[in-house]
Design an enzyme around this catalytic site. Structure first.
Site, PDB file in Angstrom:
ATOM      1  N   HIS A  45       9.309  22.768  16.637  1.00  0.00           N
ATOM      2  CA  HIS A  45      10.512  23.494  16.239  1.00  0.00           C
ATOM      3  C   HIS A  45      11.268  22.708  15.175  1.00  0.00           C
ATOM      4  CE1 HIS A  45      10.384  25.469  20.437  1.00  0.00           C
ATOM      5  NE2 HIS A  45      10.281  26.459  19.569  1.00  0.00           N
ATOM      6  N   CYS A  57      16.922  21.492  23.938  1.00  0.00           N
ATOM      7  CA  CYS A  57      16.211  22.649  24.500  1.00  0.00           C
ATOM      8  C   CYS A  57      16.730  23.035  25.879  1.00  0.00           C
ATOM      9  CB  CYS A  57      14.724  22.361  24.657  1.00  0.00           C
ATOM     10  SG  CYS A  57      14.013  21.406  23.349  1.00  0.00           S
TER      11      CYS A  57
HETATM   12  C1  CIR Z   1       7.329  25.173  24.642  1.00  0.00           C
HETATM   13  O1  CIR Z   1       6.305  24.760  24.082  1.00  0.00           O
HETATM   14  O2  CIR Z   1       7.826  26.270  24.395  1.00  0.00           O
HETATM   15  C2  CIR Z   1       7.992  24.288  25.673  1.00  0.00           C
HETATM   16  N1  CIR Z   1       6.988  23.574  26.387  1.00  0.00           N
HETATM   17  C3  CIR Z   1       8.945  23.330  25.011  1.00  0.00           C
HETATM   18  C4  CIR Z   1      10.074  24.027  24.328  1.00  0.00           C
HETATM   19  C5  CIR Z   1      10.965  23.081  23.623  1.00  0.00           C
HETATM   20  N2  CIR Z   1      12.071  23.743  23.077  1.00  0.00           N
HETATM   21  C6  CIR Z   1      12.685  23.368  21.970  1.00  0.00           C
HETATM   22  O3  CIR Z   1      12.218  22.463  21.283  1.00  0.00           O
HETATM   23  N3  CIR Z   1      13.782  24.024  21.614  1.00  0.00           N
END
Ligand code: CIR
Length: 264
Positions: A172, A259
């Site tokens: 991201h 997150c």
């Molecule tokens: C994913 O791959 O969607 C989750 N394991 C981690 C999400 C992390 N979110 C973020 O960086 N905003």
């Protein structure tokens, strides 16, 4: 409708929404090779994260674990909360798409009129960085041009602006960027030299501390993941108060500090 306070031109946050990790987090999406998360330790770390948010003055809405969605504790990705407007996203990851319907009720309590990204496009809000009333939107594997275009239209109709940022190396946008207000921007890897961010005071994060590029400014305090002393020192040198938070179990799922909450 809930209205945020603005002090000295900075957005002051008063609330956050979080969701308890679920046991199914062991099946969460990841590109990291750090092993499986320990569920009990993750819950402990999540409680300390909530304590840190409270120390920054936030009132917390804690949603229950959602076993059908392994990554559902990473609530940041499923909605964008601006001072006057909330937008439900449409995650690019198939396994995460249904999470939006579960966050909607909690968000609606504070924002009665929800906008949403429709199925033609995809956005995960980990790809969105707010700088005042402008929103940088990373074009990642999870956020596409159609989604970003929809988002910019919604923002513009509501007196804000957005722009797209090309990227290729990170999950991201905010995996490698954190805006700390006062024009200070933590940057890692491809984000450091990005022309889009040349007007900021860029603080480059070392490769061995890449994970700490995702730190979070909340009302003058910066939350920093535990165990990254060089980054911690750089942030303190800028004059910020800091609060370390242990994040090892979420790092195993590519999840950073930002997150785990929706702050507004
Ligand atoms: C994913 O791959 O969607 C989750 N394991 C981690 C999400 C992390 N979110 C973020 O960086 N905003």
């Amino acid at each position: 409708m809930f209205i945020n306070k603005k002090i000295l031109g900075k957005q002051m946050f008063t609330r956050a929404i979080v969701r308890k990790p679920c046991k199914a987090m062991l099946n969460g999406l990841t590109s990291a090779s750090l092993g499986l998360p320990d569920y009990d330790l993750a819950c402990e770390q999540h409680q300390d994260y909530i304590s840190a948010l409270k120390e920054c003055g936030l009132q917390i809405t804690e949603l229950p674990a959602l076993e059908s969605y392994p990554d559902s504790c990473f609530v940041e990705d499923v909605a964008l909360l601006t001072p006057n407007l909330a937008i439900l996203t449409n995650p690019g990851a198939d396994s995460r798409r249904g999470e939006t319907q579960h966050i909607a009720a909690a968000v609606r309590e504070f924002y009665p009129n929800l906008e949403k990204i429709s199925a033609a496009g995809h956005v995960e809000a980990g790809d969105i960085m707010m700088v005042g009333e402008h929103f940088y939107i990373g074009l990642s594997d999870r956020t596409d041009i159609q989604g970003a275009t929809q988002l910019i239209d919604i923002l513009e109709k509501n007196g804000m602006t957005g722009s797209m940022v090309e990227m290729s190396e990170m999950l991201h946008l905010k995996t490698g960027l954190s805006y700390l207000e006062n024009n200070n921007l933590l940057t890692f890897g491809e984000m450091h030299g990005h022309t889009e961010f040349s007007g900021f005071n860029r603080i480059e994060i070392d490769i061995d501390e890449a994970y700490a590029a995702n730190s979070v400014w909340i009302n003058g305090t910066v939350l920093v993941p535990e165990g990254f002393p060089k980054t911690l020192n750089k942030i303190e040198q800028l004059g910020y108060k800091t609060r370390e938070v242990a994040m090892s179990e979420f790092q195993k799922l590519d999840g950073g500090l930002s997150c785990l909450s929706l702050r507004f």
